[in-house]
Design a protein around this motif. Structure first.
Motif, PDB file in Angstrom:
ATOM      1  N   VAL A   1       0.813  -1.188   0.142  1.00 45.63           N
ATOM      2  CA  VAL A   1      -0.090  -0.071  -0.112  1.00 45.63           C
ATOM      3  C   VAL A   1       0.619   1.389   0.102  1.00 45.63           C
ATOM      4  CG1 VAL A   1      -1.607   1.479   1.178  1.00 45.63           C
ATOM      5  CG2 VAL A   1      -1.989  -1.070   1.300  1.00 45.63           C
ATOM      6  N   ARG A   2       1.744   1.226   0.830  1.00 44.51           N
ATOM      7  CA  ARG A   2       2.900   2.171   0.799  1.00 44.51           C
ATOM      8  C   ARG A   2       3.420   2.846  -0.519  1.00 44.51           C
ATOM      9  NH1 ARG A   2       4.638  -0.305   5.473  1.00 44.51           N
ATOM     10  NH2 ARG A   2       6.888  -0.659   4.800  1.00 44.51           N
ATOM     11  N   SER A   3       3.990   1.500  -1.181  1.00 43.46           N
ATOM     12  CA  SER A   3       4.664   1.839  -2.481  1.00 43.46           C
ATOM     13  C   SER A   3       3.416   2.151  -3.309  1.00 43.46           C
ATOM     14  CB  SER A   3       4.922   0.480  -2.969  1.00 43.46           C
ATOM     15  OG  SER A   3       5.580   0.387  -4.209  1.00 43.46           O
ATOM     16  N   GLY A   4       2.339   1.734  -3.391  1.00 45.86           N
ATOM     17  CA  GLY A   4       1.206   2.236  -4.351  1.00 45.86           C
ATOM     18  C   GLY A   4       1.194   3.888  -3.911  1.00 45.86           C
ATOM     19  N   LEU A   5       0.842   3.935  -2.815  1.00 46.21           N
ATOM     20  CA  LEU A   5       0.606   5.607  -2.392  1.00 46.21           C
ATOM     21  C   LEU A   5       1.765   6.560  -3.230  1.00 46.21           C
ATOM     22  CD1 LEU A   5      -0.983   5.127   1.194  1.00 46.21           C
ATOM     23  CD2 LEU A   5      -2.129   5.882  -1.206  1.00 46.21           C
ATOM     24  N   ARG A   6       2.952   6.077  -2.910  1.00 45.32           N
ATOM     25  CA  ARG A   6       4.264   6.620  -3.358  1.00 45.32           C
ATOM     26  C   ARG A   6       4.130   6.706  -4.743  1.00 45.32           C
ATOM     27  NH1 ARG A   6       9.616   7.744  -2.108  1.00 45.32           N
ATOM     28  NH2 ARG A   6       9.551   6.811   0.080  1.00 45.32           N
ATOM     29  N   MET A   7       3.839   5.845  -5.643  1.00 39.52           N
ATOM     30  CA  MET A   7       3.623   6.134  -6.923  1.00 39.52           C
ATOM     31  C   MET A   7       2.657   7.095  -7.588  1.00 39.52           C
ATOM     32  SD  MET A   7       4.301   1.969  -8.186  1.00 39.52           S
ATOM     33  CE  MET A   7       3.991   2.317  -9.817  1.00 39.52           C
TER      34      MET A   7
ATOM     35  N   ALA B   1       3.669  10.555  -9.097  1.00 36.15           N
ATOM     36  CA  ALA B   1       3.309  10.964 -10.599  1.00 36.15           C
ATOM     37  C   ALA B   1       2.944  12.201 -10.888  1.00 36.15           C
ATOM     38  CB  ALA B   1       2.462   9.880 -10.922  1.00 36.15           C
ATOM     39  N   SER B   2       2.345  12.821  -9.982  1.00 34.02           N
ATOM     40  CA  SER B   2       1.693  14.246  -9.905  1.00 34.02           C
ATOM     41  C   SER B   2       2.834  15.380 -10.646  1.00 34.02           C
ATOM     42  CB  SER B   2       1.081  14.705  -8.649  1.00 34.02           C
ATOM     43  OG  SER B   2       1.834  15.165  -7.797  1.00 34.02           O
ATOM     44  N   GLY B   3       4.047  15.163 -10.155  1.00 38.83           N
ATOM     45  CA  GLY B   3       4.978  15.689 -10.426  1.00 38.83           C
ATOM     46  C   GLY B   3       5.104  17.181  -9.438  1.00 38.83           C
ATOM     47  N   GLU B   4       4.280  17.156  -8.239  1.00 39.62           N
ATOM     48  CA  GLU B   4       4.257  18.338  -7.559  1.00 39.62           C
ATOM     49  C   GLU B   4       4.419  17.852  -5.903  1.00 39.62           C
ATOM     50  OE1 GLU B   4       0.949  21.266  -8.218  1.00 39.62           O
ATOM     51  OE2 GLU B   4       0.257  19.612  -9.367  1.00 39.62           O
ATOM     52  N   ILE B   5       4.296  16.593  -5.891  1.00 38.93           N
ATOM     53  CA  ILE B   5       4.577  15.872  -4.588  1.00 38.93           C
ATOM     54  C   ILE B   5       5.551  15.054  -4.386  1.00 38.93           C
ATOM     55  CG2 ILE B   5       3.349  14.200  -2.753  1.00 38.93           C
ATOM     56  CD1 ILE B   5       0.820  15.295  -4.258  1.00 38.93           C
ATOM     57  N   ALA B   6       6.554  15.204  -3.131  1.00 40.09           N
ATOM     58  CA  ALA B   6       7.518  14.236  -2.998  1.00 40.09           C
ATOM     59  C   ALA B   6       7.412  13.763  -1.567  1.00 40.09           C
ATOM     60  CB  ALA B   6       8.943  15.152  -2.752  1.00 40.09           C
ATOM     61  N   VAL B   7       7.309  12.169  -1.890  1.00 40.79           N
ATOM     62  CA  VAL B   7       7.240  11.423  -0.805  1.00 40.79           C
ATOM     63  C   VAL B   7       8.417  11.067   0.058  1.00 40.79           C
ATOM     64  CG1 VAL B   7       6.719   9.065   0.121  1.00 40.79           C
ATOM     65  CG2 VAL B   7       5.192   9.975  -1.481  1.00 40.79           C
ATOM     66  N   VAL B   8       8.766  11.846   1.080  1.00 41.32           N
ATOM     67  CA  VAL B   8       9.961  12.021   1.908  1.00 41.32           C
ATOM     68  C   VAL B   8      10.130  10.889   3.004  1.00 41.32           C
ATOM     69  CG1 VAL B   8       9.911  14.651   1.535  1.00 41.32           C
ATOM     70  CG2 VAL B   8       9.151  13.637   3.385  1.00 41.32           C
ATOM     71  N   GLY B   9       9.195  10.305   3.217  1.00 37.12           N
ATOM     72  CA  GLY B   9       9.405   9.128   4.013  1.00 37.12           C
ATOM     73  C   GLY B   9       8.160   8.169   4.106  1.00 37.12           C
TER      74      GLY B   9
ATOM     75  N   ASP C   1     -10.109   3.481  -1.484  1.00 36.19           N
ATOM     76  CA  ASP C   1     -10.333   3.296  -2.922  1.00 36.19           C
ATOM     77  C   ASP C   1     -10.521   4.667  -3.783  1.00 36.19           C
ATOM     78  OD1 ASP C   1     -12.489   4.288  -1.982  1.00 36.19           O
ATOM     79  OD2 ASP C   1     -13.977   2.311  -2.957  1.00 36.19           O
ATOM     80  N   THR C   2      -9.977   5.868  -2.988  1.00 39.87           N
ATOM     81  CA  THR C   2      -9.899   7.234  -3.726  1.00 39.87           C
ATOM     82  C   THR C   2      -9.194   7.055  -5.018  1.00 39.87           C
ATOM     83  OG1 THR C   2     -10.238   8.227  -1.655  1.00 39.87           O
ATOM     84  CG2 THR C   2      -9.373   9.375  -3.450  1.00 39.87           C
ATOM     85  N   PRO C   3      -9.729   7.539  -6.170  1.00 37.87           N
ATOM     86  CA  PRO C   3      -9.127   7.498  -7.548  1.00 37.87           C
ATOM     87  C   PRO C   3      -7.668   8.281  -7.520  1.00 37.87           C
ATOM     88  CG  PRO C   3     -11.432   8.090  -7.631  1.00 37.87           C
ATOM     89  CD  PRO C   3     -11.039   8.115  -6.541  1.00 37.87           C
ATOM     90  N   PRO C   4      -6.564   7.725  -8.026  1.00 40.81           N
ATOM     91  CA  PRO C   4      -5.248   8.227  -7.909  1.00 40.81           C
ATOM     92  C   PRO C   4      -5.208   9.734  -8.059  1.00 40.81           C
ATOM     93  CG  PRO C   4      -5.386   6.130  -9.215  1.00 40.81           C
ATOM     94  CD  PRO C   4      -6.635   6.485  -8.766  1.00 40.81           C
ATOM     95  N   ARG C   5      -5.913  10.288  -9.176  1.00 47.60           N
ATOM     96  CA  ARG C   5      -6.165  11.741  -9.398  1.00 47.60           C
ATOM     97  C   ARG C   5      -6.674  12.606  -8.172  1.00 47.60           C
ATOM     98  NH1 ARG C   5      -9.446  13.978 -14.542  1.00 47.60           N
ATOM     99  NH2 ARG C   5     -11.218  13.210 -13.062  1.00 47.60           N
ATOM    100  N   ASP C   6      -7.582  12.060  -7.460  1.00 42.04           N
ATOM    101  CA  ASP C   6      -8.190  12.637  -6.502  1.00 42.04           C
ATOM    102  C   ASP C   6      -7.494  12.764  -5.311  1.00 42.04           C
ATOM    103  OD1 ASP C   6     -10.563  12.882  -8.195  1.00 42.04           O
ATOM    104  OD2 ASP C   6     -11.880  11.383  -7.248  1.00 42.04           O
ATOM    105  N   LEU C   7      -6.820  11.582  -4.932  1.00 43.90           N
ATOM    106  CA  LEU C   7      -5.568  11.472  -3.961  1.00 43.90           C
ATOM    107  C   LEU C   7      -4.766  12.710  -3.927  1.00 43.90           C
ATOM    108  CD1 LEU C   7      -4.687   9.762  -1.667  1.00 43.90           C
ATOM    109  CD2 LEU C   7      -3.207   8.432  -3.154  1.00 43.90           C
ATOM    110  N   ALA C   8      -3.978  12.712  -5.164  1.00 49.69           N
ATOM    111  CA  ALA C   8      -2.932  13.808  -5.267  1.00 49.69           C
ATOM    112  C   ALA C   8      -3.678  15.338  -5.194  1.00 49.69           C
ATOM    113  CB  ALA C   8      -2.343  13.765  -6.557  1.00 49.69           C
TER     114      ALA C   8
END
Length: 214
Positions: A13-19, A23-31, A105-112
């Motif tokens: 799940v963590r890996s999927g959320l990071r990806m 992918a938005s280009g505006e967010i960096a998962v720092v940890g 189950d929030t869509p990826p675009r909505d999550l970002a």
């Protein structure tokens, strides 16, 4: 870049959320963190802008971690991840000061978009899901209605219009269109209302309105 800490006990799940987020280009998962205790430590060390955290985890759970994270100096914005079986656990996280919650189950675009919204100082208020959350919370303690109405009595008529719109899940732009105000004016009204009522965020404001049964 918006700095995000991802907390979930499942590595996949963590890996999927990071990806999704990066992918938005505006967010960096720092940890990342796999439990609540590690989340508090990581938040203190990494100073993220936003923490995206699962509600239920083994060991130190999300609620305990939320209290620890929100007690940090200049705490990050906190979003809880949950399923649809909303309970007192999530309610308490919002009372502590979490700025909202997202379904897993929030869509990826909505999550970002949600992370960007929170980083910008607003709360996550999905009208359909938040209505169920707040209604169930208010329904468990109807005696709070009198106290909530007394607190809201301190508001001006315009401020009450604004907080009612906030409780319906409207954005500042949507409130502005409805009330014929500029977005900047709405933002100022919201900030003033939160300060006047001693509330941390829009979610708490919405809960108060529903407590008052308005």
């Amino acid at each position: 870049m918006i700095r995000v800490l991802v907390v979930d006990d499942e590595a996949l799940v963590r890996s999927g959320l990071r990806m999704i987020l990066e992918a938005s280009g505006e967010i960096a998962v720092v940890g990342e963190a796999g439990d609540g205790a590690a989340a508090v430590t990581a938040a203190a060390r990494l100073r993220p802008h936003v923490v995206l955290m699962d509600v239920r985890m083994p060991g130190t759970d999300g609620l305990t971690a939320a209290a620890g994270i929100l007690a940090l100096p200049g705490p990050p914005k906190l979003i809880m991840l949950t399923t649809f079986d909303l309970d007192e656990y999530v309610h308490e996280a919002l009372r502590l000061g979490a700025v909202g919650f997202l379904l897993k189950d929030t869509p990826p675009r909505d999550l970002a978009a949600a992370v960007r919204t929170v980083a910008d100082g607003q709360a996550i208020l999905s009208p359909a899901v938040t209505k169920r959350l707040i209604s169930s919370f208010a329904g468990k303690a109807p005696s709070r209605a009198v106290s909530a109405r007394e607190r809201l009595a301190a508001l001006t008529a315009r401020e009450e219009d604004v907080i009612r719109a906030v409780a319906r899940g409207l954005s500042n732009a949507e409130i502005g269109r409805q009330l014929r105000l500029t977005e900047a004016t709405v933002k100022a009204h919201v900030s003033r209302v939160l300060a006047k009522l001693g509330l941390a965020n829009r979610v708490q404001a919405a809960i108060l309105v529903h407590d008052a049964d308005l």
